[in-house]
Design a protein around this motif. Structure first.
Motif, PDB file in Angstrom:
ATOM      1  N   ILE A 162      -6.457   5.876  -9.521  1.00 42.60           N
ATOM      2  CA  ILE A 162      -7.071   6.830  -8.569  1.00 42.60           C
ATOM      3  C   ILE A 162      -6.057   6.903  -7.154  1.00 42.60           C
ATOM      4  N   ILE A 163      -6.589   7.860  -7.156  1.00 41.82           N
ATOM      5  CA  ILE A 163      -5.952   8.903  -5.658  1.00 41.82           C
ATOM      6  C   ILE A 163      -7.387   9.043  -4.990  1.00 41.82           C
ATOM      7  N   ILE A 164      -6.257   8.844  -3.570  1.00 40.64           N
ATOM      8  CA  ILE A 164      -7.276   9.131  -2.304  1.00 40.64           C
ATOM      9  C   ILE A 164      -6.368   9.728  -1.857  1.00 40.64           C
ATOM     10  N   LYS A 165      -7.070  11.119  -0.945  1.00 40.36           N
ATOM     11  CA  LYS A 165      -6.752  11.695  -0.131  1.00 40.36           C
ATOM     12  C   LYS A 165      -7.717  11.938   0.961  1.00 40.36           C
ATOM     13  N   ASP A 166      -6.814  11.660   2.146  1.00 43.34           N
ATOM     14  CA  ASP A 166      -7.640  11.463   3.247  1.00 43.34           C
ATOM     15  C   ASP A 166      -7.017  11.451   4.694  1.00 43.34           C
ATOM     16  N   ASN A 167      -7.598  12.511   5.709  1.00 39.53           N
ATOM     17  CA  ASN A 167      -6.925  11.955   7.077  1.00 39.53           C
ATOM     18  C   ASN A 167      -6.809  10.228   7.406  1.00 39.53           C
ATOM     19  N   VAL A 168      -5.201   9.989   8.205  1.00 39.72           N
ATOM     20  CA  VAL A 168      -5.415   9.116   8.620  1.00 39.72           C
ATOM     21  C   VAL A 168      -4.922   9.041  10.219  1.00 39.72           C
ATOM     22  N   SER A 169      -5.412   8.276  10.871  1.00 42.77           N
ATOM     23  CA  SER A 169      -4.985   7.856  11.905  1.00 42.77           C
ATOM     24  C   SER A 169      -3.860   7.601  12.766  1.00 42.77           C
ATOM     25  N   TYR A 170      -3.550   7.818  13.833  1.00 40.93           N
ATOM     26  CA  TYR A 170      -1.940   7.437  14.311  1.00 40.93           C
ATOM     27  C   TYR A 170      -2.117   6.102  14.864  1.00 40.93           C
ATOM     28  N   GLU A 171      -3.604   5.147  14.772  1.00 47.57           N
ATOM     29  CA  GLU A 171      -3.594   3.855  15.237  1.00 47.57           C
ATOM     30  C   GLU A 171      -4.524   3.721  14.901  1.00 47.57           C
ATOM     31  N   GLY A 172      -4.457   2.969  14.352  1.00 47.92           N
ATOM     32  CA  GLY A 172      -6.333   1.625  14.500  1.00 47.92           C
ATOM     33  C   GLY A 172      -6.777   2.356  13.786  1.00 47.92           C
ATOM     34  N   VAL A 173      -8.468   2.537  14.415  1.00 46.88           N
ATOM     35  CA  VAL A 173     -10.252   2.837  13.744  1.00 46.88           C
ATOM     36  C   VAL A 173     -10.459   3.780  14.675  1.00 46.88           C
ATOM     37  N   LEU A 186      -2.321   4.340   8.482  1.00 47.48           N
ATOM     38  CA  LEU A 186      -2.814   4.333   7.135  1.00 47.48           C
ATOM     39  C   LEU A 186      -2.600   3.006   6.407  1.00 47.48           C
ATOM     40  N   ASP A 187      -1.937   2.020   7.679  1.00 48.13           N
ATOM     41  CA  ASP A 187      -1.808   0.371   7.174  1.00 48.13           C
ATOM     42  C   ASP A 187      -3.283  -0.014   7.230  1.00 48.13           C
ATOM     43  N   ILE A 188      -3.493   0.437   7.670  1.00 50.42           N
ATOM     44  CA  ILE A 188      -5.337  -0.020   7.394  1.00 50.42           C
ATOM     45  C   ILE A 188      -5.253   0.286   5.782  1.00 50.42           C
ATOM     46  N   VAL A 189      -6.024   1.800   5.381  1.00 47.83           N
ATOM     47  CA  VAL A 189      -6.151   2.123   4.451  1.00 47.83           C
ATOM     48  C   VAL A 189      -4.977   1.104   3.475  1.00 47.83           C
ATOM     49  N   ARG A 190      -3.774   0.902   3.284  1.00 48.18           N
ATOM     50  CA  ARG A 190      -2.524   0.040   2.394  1.00 48.18           C
ATOM     51  C   ARG A 190      -2.796  -1.104   2.228  1.00 48.18           C
ATOM     52  N   ARG A 191      -3.157  -2.008   3.290  1.00 46.64           N
ATOM     53  CA  ARG A 191      -4.056  -3.246   3.584  1.00 46.64           C
ATOM     54  C   ARG A 191      -5.797  -3.254   2.040  1.00 46.64           C
ATOM     55  N   LEU A 192      -6.381  -1.944   2.407  1.00 49.20           N
ATOM     56  CA  LEU A 192      -8.072  -1.865   2.178  1.00 49.20           C
ATOM     57  C   LEU A 192      -7.275  -2.539   0.338  1.00 49.20           C
ATOM     58  N   VAL A 193      -6.701  -0.923   0.116  1.00 48.55           N
ATOM     59  CA  VAL A 193      -6.653  -1.483  -1.324  1.00 48.55           C
ATOM     60  C   VAL A 193      -5.839  -2.715  -1.673  1.00 48.55           C
ATOM     61  N   GLY A 194      -5.529  -3.254  -0.921  1.00 51.90           N
ATOM     62  CA  GLY A 194      -4.189  -4.192  -2.339  1.00 51.90           C
ATOM     63  C   GLY A 194      -5.172  -5.199  -1.713  1.00 51.90           C
ATOM     64  N   ARG A 195      -6.657  -5.729  -0.986  1.00 49.10           N
ATOM     65  CA  ARG A 195      -7.898  -6.739  -0.844  1.00 49.10           C
ATOM     66  C   ARG A 195      -9.117  -5.961  -2.163  1.00 49.10           C
ATOM     67  N   ALA A 196      -8.192  -4.982  -2.287  1.00 54.77           N
ATOM     68  CA  ALA A 196      -9.281  -4.079  -3.957  1.00 54.77           C
ATOM     69  C   ALA A 196      -7.872  -4.516  -5.043  1.00 54.77           C
ATOM     70  N   GLY A 197      -7.158  -5.340  -5.312  1.00 55.22           N
ATOM     71  CA  GLY A 197      -6.416  -5.500  -5.646  1.00 55.22           C
ATOM     72  C   GLY A 197      -5.321  -4.512  -6.333  1.00 55.22           C
ATOM     73  N   LEU A 198      -4.904  -3.792  -6.018  1.00 54.32           N
ATOM     74  CA  LEU A 198      -4.284  -2.268  -6.394  1.00 54.32           C
ATOM     75  C   LEU A 198      -3.483  -2.311  -5.779  1.00 54.32           C
ATOM     76  N   ARG A 199      -2.325  -1.577  -6.174  1.00 55.21           N
ATOM     77  CA  ARG A 199      -1.018  -1.561  -5.555  1.00 55.21           C
ATOM     78  C   ARG A 199      -1.191   0.729  -4.791  1.00 55.21           C
ATOM     79  N   VAL A 200      -0.649   0.230  -4.521  1.00 54.70           N
ATOM     80  CA  VAL A 200       0.475   1.945  -4.306  1.00 54.70           C
ATOM     81  C   VAL A 200       1.278   2.155  -4.932  1.00 54.70           C
ATOM     82  N   VAL A 201       1.034   3.599  -5.809  1.00 52.35           N
ATOM     83  CA  VAL A 201       2.861   3.582  -7.288  1.00 52.35           C
ATOM     84  C   VAL A 201       3.302   5.031  -6.600  1.00 52.35           C
ATOM     85  N   HIS A 202       2.591   5.858  -5.508  1.00 54.66           N
ATOM     86  CA  HIS A 202       3.157   7.062  -4.964  1.00 54.66           C
ATOM     87  C   HIS A 202       2.209   7.795  -3.978  1.00 54.66           C
ATOM     88  N   GLU A 203       2.940   8.108  -2.916  1.00 57.09           N
ATOM     89  CA  GLU A 203       2.484   8.426  -2.095  1.00 57.09           C
ATOM     90  C   GLU A 203       3.243   9.623  -1.027  1.00 57.09           C
TER      91      GLU A 203
END
Length: 222
Positions: A162-173, A186-203
């Motif tokens: 799964i590839i996500i490509k998107d804008n990321v804010s500097y802090e928060g939403v 980016l931290d929020i995106v990574r946290r939601l990815v983790g909640r989905a049971g996935l891991r980031v293999v490259h960024e």
């Protein structure tokens, strides 16, 4: 996301209304930044080629899914040159209708055009080598994004990505009331990815974009 998308029905309906007024062109898909399309595609191609190929652990090139596909800009320039078959999903029927002409002869290798919001879309299990999700996660609430990523995980073939490509804010939403979306850090995106049971293999961060837009990051998930 706190109160940003508390009224989920209007969050989605307002976004649909916005996109219905957007011209079905590359410039329309990119919010007036059509000039960055080639830079975007080149960066995505270099990123994706790190994973594709034959052999153990390599991602196959049989079928890809283009999420939030619009008129097929990414399918035409990135996915169809690399995969035998591509499916497109987008919430705006006019864009999918335009895609058939925009893709030209390559449209023969499109398997399906799905008109559906990603919050409701259920990809077929064990179908895709790559699921490409670009500039669209901001149109999903946190819970719907997590649920969609879980469905995508089930839709992957062995060694799929799964590839996500998107804008990321500097802090928060950061909400965007114009197109009814949000931009997460980016931290929020990574946290939601983790909640989905996935891991980031490259960024990676996409380089050479205009300084006035948010940073764009690409994440490969398994």
């Amino acid at each position: 996301m706190g109160d940003v998308a508390e009224d989920k029905s209007s969050f989605y309906s307002n976004a649909e209304d916005y996109w219905k007024e957007v011209p079905p062109t590359v410039d329309g898909m990119l919010g007036g930044y059509g000039s960055i399309s080639s830079i975007d595609i080149s960066g995505s191609k270099a990123f994706l080629r790190k994973f594709l190929g034959d052999g153990e652990g390599k991602t196959g090139t049989g079928r890809a899914l283009d999420c939030g596909a619009g008129i097929g800009r990414i399918s035409k320039r990135l996915l169809l040159p690399l995969f035998r078959t591509v499916d497109l999903v987008d919430v705006t029927q006019e864009f999918l209708d335009k895609a058939r002409a925009f893709l030209g002869d390559d449209a023969e290798r499109v398997g399906n055009y799905y008109c559906c919001g990603l919050q409701e879309f259920i990809p077929e299990p064990d179908r895709y080598d790559v699921i490409w999700i670009q500039w669209v996660i901001g149109h999903l609430t946190d819970d719907h994004l997590v649920a969609f990523l879980r469905r995508c995980q089930k839709a992957l073939r062995p060694a799929g990505l799964i590839i996500i490509k998107d804008n990321v804010s500097y802090e928060g939403v950061v909400p965007d009331d114009v197109d009814s979306s949000v931009c997460r850090d980016l931290d929020i995106v990574r946290r939601l990815v983790g909640r989905a049971g996935l891991r980031v293999v490259h960024e990676e961060q996409q380089l050479n974009f205009p300084k006035e837009i948010y940073q764009v990051h690409t994440l490969a998930l398994r």
